[in-house]
Design a protein around this motif. Sequence first.
Motif, PDB file in Angstrom:
ATOM      1  N   ARG A   7      -1.321  10.526  -2.548  1.00 48.70           N
ATOM      2  CA  ARG A   7      -0.658  11.460  -1.687  1.00 48.70           C
ATOM      3  C   ARG A   7       0.108  10.603  -0.823  1.00 48.70           C
ATOM      4  O   ARG A   7       0.930  11.223  -0.199  1.00 48.70           O
ATOM      5  N   ALA A   8      -0.839   9.821  -0.330  1.00 44.67           N
ATOM      6  CA  ALA A   8      -0.141   9.111   0.949  1.00 44.67           C
ATOM      7  C   ALA A   8       0.157   7.646   1.097  1.00 44.67           C
ATOM      8  O   ALA A   8       0.465   7.213   2.141  1.00 44.67           O
TER       9      ALA A   8
ATOM     10  N   ALA B 272       2.185   5.545  -0.630  1.00 50.22           N
ATOM     11  CA  ALA B 272       3.934   5.731  -0.464  1.00 50.22           C
ATOM     12  C   ALA B 272       4.153   5.645   0.854  1.00 50.22           C
ATOM     13  O   ALA B 272       5.173   4.841   1.421  1.00 50.22           O
ATOM     14  N   ARG B 273       3.611   6.503   1.746  1.00 52.80           N
ATOM     15  CA  ARG B 273       4.147   6.766   3.269  1.00 52.80           C
ATOM     16  C   ARG B 273       3.120   5.916   4.040  1.00 52.80           C
ATOM     17  O   ARG B 273       3.295   5.816   5.351  1.00 52.80           O
ATOM     18  N   ARG B 274       2.201   4.798   3.596  1.00 52.17           N
ATOM     19  CA  ARG B 274       1.429   4.140   4.374  1.00 52.17           C
ATOM     20  C   ARG B 274       0.605   4.845   5.468  1.00 52.17           C
ATOM     21  O   ARG B 274       0.369   4.506   6.494  1.00 52.17           O
ATOM     22  N   ARG B 275      -0.182   6.062   4.926  1.00 54.92           N
ATOM     23  CA  ARG B 275      -0.895   6.887   5.716  1.00 54.92           C
ATOM     24  C   ARG B 275      -2.077   7.343   5.013  1.00 54.92           C
ATOM     25  O   ARG B 275      -2.629   8.349   5.256  1.00 54.92           O
TER      26      ARG B 275
ATOM     27  N   TYR C  84      -4.699  10.571   6.248  1.00 50.46           N
ATOM     28  CA  TYR C  84      -4.729  11.477   5.111  1.00 50.46           C
ATOM     29  C   TYR C  84      -6.298  11.802   4.831  1.00 50.46           C
ATOM     30  O   TYR C  84      -6.795  13.019   4.801  1.00 50.46           O
TER      31      TYR C  84
ATOM     32  N   TRP D  96      -0.610  -0.326   2.745  1.00 49.21           N
ATOM     33  CA  TRP D  96      -0.485   1.029   2.426  1.00 49.21           C
ATOM     34  C   TRP D  96      -1.526   2.048   3.152  1.00 49.21           C
ATOM     35  O   TRP D  96      -1.420   3.228   3.227  1.00 49.21           O
TER      36      TRP D  96
ATOM     37  N   GLY E 123      -2.313   1.947   6.316  1.00 53.17           N
ATOM     38  CA  GLY E 123      -1.836   2.630   7.521  1.00 53.17           C
ATOM     39  C   GLY E 123      -2.780   2.416   8.615  1.00 53.17           C
ATOM     40  O   GLY E 123      -3.601   1.549   8.652  1.00 53.17           O
TER      41      GLY E 123
END
Length: 254
Positions: free
Chosen positions: A67-68, A70-73, A77, A121, A123
Amino acid sequence: MTSEVSALLARLTTERATGALLRDTGTLYLADGAVVHAESPAAPGLDALLTHGGRLSAEGWQEAVDRAGARRRVARYLVDQGHVSSGELEICHLAALFDAAFFALAPDSGPARFRQGAAHWLGPVRPVPVPAVERETRRRRELLHRLWPRPEVDTAPVVAVPAAGGPAMTLRQRAVLAAADGVRTATGIAWLLGRPAFHTLLDVRRLAAAGRVRTPPAAAPPPAPTLPAWVADISTDPDVALLHRLRDALEARL
């Protein structure tokens, strides 16, 4: 760590660089000149430390990555969804970071190259100054050397040695001893137990110093092939006619 790598890290710190320092045994991720993550094939990562400890399920970790990632978070999360507290995440992340950095900054880890702008990734969690990572890496190497100055037990398979007595072992050391089967290395045991690799190296060296583990003896080299009797005869017989007959016989078979 070599002087060249140390000089490169110093320059990246001064330049407040962001990217990945890649070496044969691991990678350091920097943001604004500080280390924000590290990973190494020799060290169990943050996922292993969280899931093996039972704090997070493997499914919960995979959900965060899906879920997170790809957004490097992923780290954010995990906290936002209540999988772990921010304090728990920081402690486990620091353990994973220093563990992987120990291998990534090893003196024999080969050349270093920097990939500008690369980000992990996971984050951001908590950045660590480069000098602090270097100091901790040196401290760990010196500690290992003081415990047992024979580094072959770090990389070779280790096997348990039966003992009738001796000093009492901790629960962690007993688990390491049970996994020392003559096939697994110290880092293999760390992966099996889901523990930081450096802590496992410490236990293996302490056990080696106490005579409770050893490296298996080296396999004996295969015996040299036995030459046929007629070859041995030729090697000691200077008769030129015999050599000619041997040549003729070999040519006839071709």
